[in-house]
Design an enzyme around this catalytic site. Structure first.
Site, PDB file in Angstrom:
ATOM      1  N   ASN A 217      -5.793  11.354   5.028  1.00  7.27           N
ATOM      2  CA  ASN A 217      -6.601  10.410   5.809  1.00  7.27           C
ATOM      3  C   ASN A 217      -7.672   9.833   4.896  1.00  7.27           C
ATOM      4  OD1 ASN A 217      -7.105   9.138   8.399  1.00  7.27           O
ATOM      5  ND2 ASN A 217      -8.987  10.339   8.507  1.00  7.27           N
TER       6      ASN A 217
ATOM      7  N   ARG B 290       0.868  -1.191   0.000  1.00  8.68           N
ATOM      8  CA  ARG B 290       0.000   0.000   0.000  1.00  8.68           C
ATOM      9  C   ARG B 290       0.896   1.230   0.000  1.00  8.68           C
ATOM     10  NH1 ARG B 290      -5.239   0.176   3.702  1.00  8.68           N
ATOM     11  NH2 ARG B 290      -5.820   1.621   2.039  1.00  8.68           N
TER      12      ARG B 290
ATOM     13  N   ASP C  28      -2.932   8.926   7.949  1.00 11.87           N
ATOM     14  CA  ASP C  28      -1.952   7.981   7.429  1.00 11.87           C
ATOM     15  C   ASP C  28      -0.632   8.641   7.091  1.00 11.87           C
ATOM     16  OD1 ASP C  28      -3.316   5.076   6.560  1.00 11.87           O
ATOM     17  OD2 ASP C  28      -4.725   6.701   6.876  1.00 11.87           O
TER      18      ASP C  28
ATOM     19  N   GLN D  71     -15.653   1.682   7.111  1.00  5.77           N
ATOM     20  CA  GLN D  71     -14.828   1.419   8.301  1.00  5.77           C
ATOM     21  C   GLN D  71     -15.454   2.019   9.550  1.00  5.77           C
ATOM     22  OE1 GLN D  71     -13.693   2.601   5.355  1.00  5.77           O
ATOM     23  NE2 GLN D  71     -11.595   1.943   4.938  1.00  5.77           N
TER      24      GLN D  71
END
Length: 366
Positions: free
Chosen positions: A268, A107, A258, A217
């Site tokens: 994010n 990722r 992130d 999420q």
């Protein structure tokens, strides 16, 4: 890879995102939550790569921890075949770098992934150059470093929660987006950490959790873990955030991230930027919670942060049901970037940082 179904396990067990047990990485498959609590026993590096890529493990800190253990799994079966121990160590160091390079492709956005891999690389390189460290000790130290990264993350999250809690008051409403809780870290989470600590201290904070399209999420993970912990949580659709703000139901927003650029821009989960703009329009503080490992001073602004684009089926046929016409064009970025001008403060384990971020973020590393 083996599977362990623990649907009947205790609440505390269900909230452990990953752990090292009996020489395997035991990882909670978060793609199955909240309906099924299933732990995967990963024993090969390719299984860890797949788990990260397919978001079976997600959240920047948890991704980094998984990758660190993944490197060890990638070199665990490496054998010393040279008579010269120093040559064996150099070969092992080479294998560590190859394993890290491979996992780095899983990722692109979460900087913790690369931070953790670099830390394992550095540990291996140091041992390879140290004549006092044997080949077997070098291999053991790789595993120990991964365990240390996990232990440090747990303590880091608690400290973030303690600092964040000073910005909150009993009875206030706080909105969060995506999942930055215990499922995304070693424990407690970043953005969700103050909610756990508040409950321990008898404070009542009413949490509003955005569902977080398209993979949900917020609905599947944040609402699940907070509900299981007995925390007051209300699930809302992403497009309801402005409404609850306008009605005075929310007094603060807190999210994870992130990657934080040197100027304070934050990447994010997609939809975070919209929440930040809404918060500013309503005069509501917008807080970002993250460990120091998420702050990337080598990235000048959010413009340089790579944004992952994911499979179109997450939008057109999520969770096995088609909700869009066949052949429709789809744009599916997994993250967005929120400009530093919308960020009221960044909360780290070393304390709360306010603008100017260009000046104040580097001070955290002094």
């Amino acid at each position: 890879m083996t599977k362990t179904n623990t649907a009947s396990s205790s609440i505390s067990s269900a909230l452990v995102s990953l752990s090292w047990k009996e020489n395997v990485l035991q990882l909670l498959d978060q793609t199955l939550l909240p309906e099924t609590v299933l732990y995967l026993d990963l024993s090969r590096i390719n299984e860890v790569w797949e788990a990260i890529s397919q978001m079976k493990v997600r959240g920047a800190p948890a991704i980094g921890i998984a990758a660190a253990f993944g490197v060890y799994l990638g070199v665990r079966d490496h054998e010393a075949v040279k008579e010269d121990d120093s040559e064996n160590k150099r070969e092992l160091d080479k294998q560590v770098n190859e394993a890290a390079d491979y996992l780095a492709t899983s990722r692109p956005t979460a900087v913790n992934l690369f931070w953790a891999l670099d830390r394992i690389r550095a540990r291996a390189a140091k041992d390879a150059d140290d004549p006092q460290t044997t080949y077997e000790a070098m291999k053991a130290n790789i595993l120990q470093e991964a365990k240390l990264i996990q232990q440090e993350d747990e303590e880091t999250c608690r400290l973030i929660g303690e600092h964040a809690l000073t910005l909150m008051q009993d009875g206030m409403g706080v909105l969060t987006h995506c999942n930055a809780g215990g499922l995304a870290t070693a424990r407690y989470g970043t953005a969700l950490a103050p909610f756990y600590l508040a409950k321990d201290q008898g404070m009542n904070i009413k949490v509003f959790a955005d569902e977080t399209r398209p993979v949900l999420q917020g609905a599947r993970l944040t609402a699940f873990e907070l509900q299981q912990a007995g925390i007051d949580v209300t699930l809302i659709c992403d497009n309801m955030a402005g409404y609850v703000m306008s009605k005075g139901m929310v007094q603060a927003v807190i999210v994870g991230t992130d990657r934080v650029a040197a100027n304070g821009d934050v990447a994010n989960k997609i939809g975070t930027y919209s929440v930040a703009v809404l918060a500013k329009a309503h005069g509501i503080p917008f807080y970002v919670a993250c460990p120091l490992s998420t702050i990337d001073l080598n990235t000048p602004t959010g413009e340089q942060i790579p944004i992952e684009e994911r499979d179109e089926q997450e939008i057109t046929a999520a969770f096995g049901k088609r909700t869009a016409p066949e052949g429709i064009q789809v744009f599916n970025p997994a993250f967005d970037v929120t400009s530093h001008e919308y960020v009221t403060a960044i909360i780290t384990e070393k304390g709360i940082v306010r603008p100017s971020y260009l000046e104040n973020l580097p001070k955290l590393f002094d």
